[in-house]
Scaffold this motif. Structure first.
Motif, mmCIF file in Angstrom:
data_model
loop_
_atom_site.group_PDB
_atom_site.id
_atom_site.type_symbol
_atom_site.label_atom_id
_atom_site.label_comp_id
_atom_site.label_asym_id
_atom_site.label_seq_id
_atom_site.Cartn_x
_atom_site.Cartn_y
_atom_site.Cartn_z
ATOM 1 N N TYR A 170 -26.893 2.836 -6.172
ATOM 2 C CA TYR A 170 -26.746 2.728 -7.628
ATOM 3 C C TYR A 170 -27.762 1.742 -8.183
ATOM 4 N N LEU A 171 -28.260 2.024 -9.374
ATOM 5 C CA LEU A 171 -29.101 1.036 -10.056
ATOM 6 C C LEU A 171 -28.509 0.725 -11.423
ATOM 7 N N ASP A 172 -28.282 -0.564 -11.646
ATOM 8 C CA ASP A 172 -27.686 -1.043 -12.889
ATOM 9 C C ASP A 172 -28.684 -2.000 -13.532
ATOM 10 N N TRP A 173 -29.101 -1.679 -14.758
ATOM 11 C CA TRP A 173 -30.151 -2.471 -15.408
ATOM 12 C C TRP A 173 -29.697 -3.888 -15.728
ATOM 13 N N VAL A 174 -28.408 -4.065 -16.008
ATOM 14 C CA VAL A 174 -27.933 -5.422 -16.300
ATOM 15 C C VAL A 174 -28.037 -6.273 -15.028
ATOM 16 N N ASP A 175 -27.626 -5.711 -13.901
ATOM 17 C CA ASP A 175 -27.748 -6.457 -12.641
ATOM 18 C C ASP A 175 -29.212 -6.792 -12.346
ATOM 19 N N LEU A 176 -30.075 -5.828 -12.602
ATOM 20 C CA LEU A 176 -31.499 -6.080 -12.347
ATOM 21 C C LEU A 176 -32.005 -7.211 -13.253
ATOM 22 N N ALA A 177 -31.552 -7.192 -14.507
ATOM 23 C CA ALA A 177 -31.955 -8.238 -15.446
ATOM 24 C C ALA A 177 -31.386 -9.602 -15.031
ATOM 25 N N VAL A 178 -30.166 -9.608 -14.491
ATOM 26 C CA VAL A 178 -29.579 -10.866 -13.997
ATOM 27 C C VAL A 178 -30.475 -11.426 -12.891
ATOM 28 N N PHE A 179 -30.857 -10.561 -11.963
ATOM 29 C CA PHE A 179 -31.741 -11.007 -10.885
ATOM 30 C C PHE A 179 -33.063 -11.523 -11.468
ATOM 31 N N ASP A 180 -33.628 -10.775 -12.367
ATOM 32 C CA ASP A 180 -34.938 -11.088 -12.941
ATOM 33 C C ASP A 180 -34.910 -12.429 -13.685
ATOM 34 N N MET A 181 -33.861 -12.612 -14.525
ATOM 35 C CA MET A 181 -33.834 -13.778 -15.411
ATOM 36 C C MET A 181 -33.179 -15.006 -14.771
ATOM 37 N N LYS A 182 -32.202 -14.772 -13.902
ATOM 38 C CA LYS A 182 -31.448 -15.920 -13.364
ATOM 39 C C LYS A 182 -31.849 -16.307 -11.947
ATOM 40 N N VAL A 183 -32.330 -15.360 -11.162
ATOM 41 C CA VAL A 183 -32.700 -15.675 -9.782
ATOM 42 C C VAL A 183 -34.211 -15.846 -9.689
ATOM 43 N N LEU A 184 -34.909 -14.817 -10.123
ATOM 44 C CA LEU A 184 -36.375 -14.861 -10.070
ATOM 45 C C LEU A 184 -36.922 -15.811 -11.142
ATOM 46 N N LYS A 185 -36.200 -15.874 -12.246
ATOM 47 C CA LYS A 185 -36.580 -16.726 -13.400
ATOM 48 C C LYS A 185 -38.001 -16.415 -13.857
ATOM 49 N N ARG A 186 -38.271 -15.133 -14.013
ATOM 50 C CA ARG A 186 -39.609 -14.695 -14.398
ATOM 51 C C ARG A 186 -39.846 -15.008 -15.873
ATOM 52 N N SER A 187 -40.973 -15.623 -16.163
ATOM 53 C CA SER A 187 -41.209 -15.980 -17.565
ATOM 54 C C SER A 187 -41.481 -14.699 -18.362
ATOM 55 N N GLY A 188 -40.891 -14.627 -19.522
ATOM 56 C CA GLY A 188 -41.072 -13.460 -20.387
ATOM 57 C C GLY A 188 -40.221 -12.264 -19.983
ATOM 58 N N ALA A 189 -39.354 -12.455 -18.977
ATOM 59 C CA ALA A 189 -38.569 -11.317 -18.476
ATOM 60 C C ALA A 189 -37.729 -10.686 -19.575
ATOM 61 N N SER A 190 -37.180 -11.524 -20.455
ATOM 62 C CA SER A 190 -36.219 -10.991 -21.431
ATOM 63 C C SER A 190 -36.857 -9.950 -22.359
ATOM 64 N N SER A 191 -38.141 -10.071 -22.605
ATOM 65 C CA SER A 191 -38.773 -9.130 -23.539
ATOM 66 C C SER A 191 -38.872 -7.730 -22.935
ATOM 67 N N PHE A 192 -38.578 -7.636 -21.663
ATOM 68 C CA PHE A 192 -38.760 -6.373 -20.953
ATOM 69 C C PHE A 192 -37.554 -5.443 -21.082
ATOM 70 N N TYR A 193 -36.360 -6.022 -21.355
ATOM 71 C CA TYR A 193 -35.139 -5.208 -21.339
ATOM 72 C C TYR A 193 -34.688 -4.811 -22.735
ATOM 73 N N GLN A 194 -34.022 -3.655 -22.818
ATOM 74 C CA GLN A 194 -33.453 -3.207 -24.103
ATOM 75 C C GLN A 194 -32.400 -4.221 -24.543
ATOM 76 N N SER A 195 -32.195 -4.323 -25.861
ATOM 77 C CA SER A 195 -31.233 -5.317 -26.330
ATOM 78 C C SER A 195 -29.823 -5.023 -25.812
ATOM 79 N N ALA A 196 -29.488 -3.745 -25.656
ATOM 80 C CA ALA A 196 -28.144 -3.397 -25.162
ATOM 81 C C ALA A 196 -27.932 -3.955 -23.745
ATOM 82 N N VAL A 197 -28.989 -4.066 -22.978
ATOM 83 C CA VAL A 197 -28.890 -4.634 -21.628
ATOM 84 C C VAL A 197 -28.829 -6.155 -21.729
#
Ligand code: DNO
Length: 388
Positions: A129-156
């Motif tokens: 399964y792929l869940d975009w919210v989980d991916l965003a959690v990893f991206d923003m909270k674990v990886l802490k990639r700068s600018g990550a938030s601009s990549f996801y839809q607002s609903a996510v």
């Protein structure tokens, strides 16, 4: 002439044996020397050993999946030529052993990406399964990639904070491991390696990566033509630029671009319906119509997407991909080929006895047996229907 019906075999350490594969009704096997470190030349002796092991069980090694393309080639760094030479030697060695259809991918750093490996289906079976919210959690909270938030839809984005707060540390660790995993038998990457790669690819971008693929294909062209090798690129899975990494094999336009970049028959496609089907921008029968003449290998798998674009791997015949239409087209293409097209049911559910066993994610025995049986029946029904 039927399509060549295969299952993937990860080699002697695969918990699913060649005998299991034979019993499942496959005539061929898709395999690779996963034990050879990425970028090294594959020794003829080891290729022959693998080939003999497969043939001893009355099967044929139909497709080599994958010969991994080293990151030095994908990023075209200073070691690129060294690894290109190794790649060419590997291709020659495979050809000497009669192996002529090769699958590879050009996804930066990570191979396929999911957020869950055992997503419960209503009937007790489990799927990837792929869940975009989980991916965003990893991206923003674990990886802490700068600018990550601009990549996801607002609903996510709206769900990230709450999901993160509620997530146990065990689940966060599991999520991280799943995303970093890559091909299970080949080892994944570390968070720091991923961060470094993201930086490198930032300056390469989509056009740079397309250019690096063109360079790769032009460099191996002579060997492929001399040896009659067909290269098949695997589409991006999922077909989106995840974690800020560029993607170049995610859509019809991408695939057409690749075929035209080095417009020779050796440069072909592995038509993976599950990968392409995870993008609502993709109409699979239309893509197959456009690139079908250069499809030499197919991964047949289905997906069901929700409104956010999250998806799970559904039954092979039941999902967003019109598998009847895809099989009909493959049968039609195959009828006009000298060499039959190989397919494998890509992935299968964990079900029945598989639920008590450990197998490589997506590669359980019974789930794939079911997929293969359904797809084989579909092929026969279509073929007989045409003959009437
Ligand atoms: C996943 C597979 C991929 C595929 C590679 C091809 O299950 O479909 O890992 O083998 O991307 O290079």
């Amino acid at each position: 002439m039927t399509l060549i019906q295969t299952l993937r075999w990860y080699g002697p350490s695969d918990p699913v044996s060649l005998k299991d594969i034979k019993q499942a009704g496959a005539s061929g096997v898709v395999s690779a020397l996963h034990q050879v470190p990425h970028g090294n030349e594959w020794p003829v002796s080891q290729i022959i050993e693998r080939k003999h092991a497969i043939e001893k069980e009355g099967l044929k090694w139909s497709v080599v999946e994958s010969v991994p393309v080293h990151e030095a080639i994908k990023t075209k760094n200073k070691d690129c030529e060294f690894y290109l030479n190794n790649y060419k030697k590997t291709l020659r060695n495979l050809s000497i052993c009669g192996l002529k259809t090769i699958c590879y991918n050009f996804m930066p750093v990570l191979d396929w990406t999911r957020t869950e490996l055992a997503w419960p289906l209503g009937n007790g079976a489990k799927a990837l399964y792929l869940d975009w919210v989980d991916l965003a959690v990893f991206d923003m909270k674990v990886l802490k990639r700068s600018g990550a938030s601009s990549f996801y839809q607002s609903a996510v984005l709206e769900q990230v904070e709450e999901r993160y707060v509620k997530m146990s540390s065990e689940r966060l660790a599991e999520l991280t491991e799943i995303i970093l995993m890559g091909v299970p038998t080949e080892g994944g990457v570390t968070l720091n390696q991923l961060r470094e790669s993201i930086d490198i690819y930032k300056s390469i971008g989509k056009e740079g990566l397309q250019e690096n693929l063109r360079h790769f294909l032009s460099s191996i062209m002579e060997v492929c033509e001399e040896e009659n090798i067909q290269m098949t690129i695997h589409p991006d899975d999922p077909p989106f630029p995840i974690l800020g990494l560029p993607r170049i094999a995610s859509s019809k336009e991408d695939l057409e671009y690749i075929l035209q970049a080095v417009d020779e028959p050796f440069n072909g496609i592995c038509f993976c319906t599950g990968s392409l089907g995870a993008g609502s921008h993709n109409d699979l029968p239309e893509i197959l119509n456009a690139v079908g003449s250069r499809v030499y290998f197919a991964h047949l798998r289905n997906v069901k997407k929700d409104n956010f674009g999250n998806f799970y791997e559904s039954d092979h015949l039941d999902g967003d991909v019109d598998m009847y239409e895809i099989m009909r087209k493959l049968v039609e293409l195959n009828a006009n080929r000298d060499q039959p097209i190989t397919f494998r049911p890509d992935h299968g559910h964990q079900m029945l006895d598989d639920l008590n066993k450990i197998s490589n994610p997506g590669y359980s025995a019974i789930g794939r047996l079911k997929g293969l049986a359904e797809l084989r029946g579909l092929e026969m029904g279509i073929t007989r229907g045409i003959q009437k």
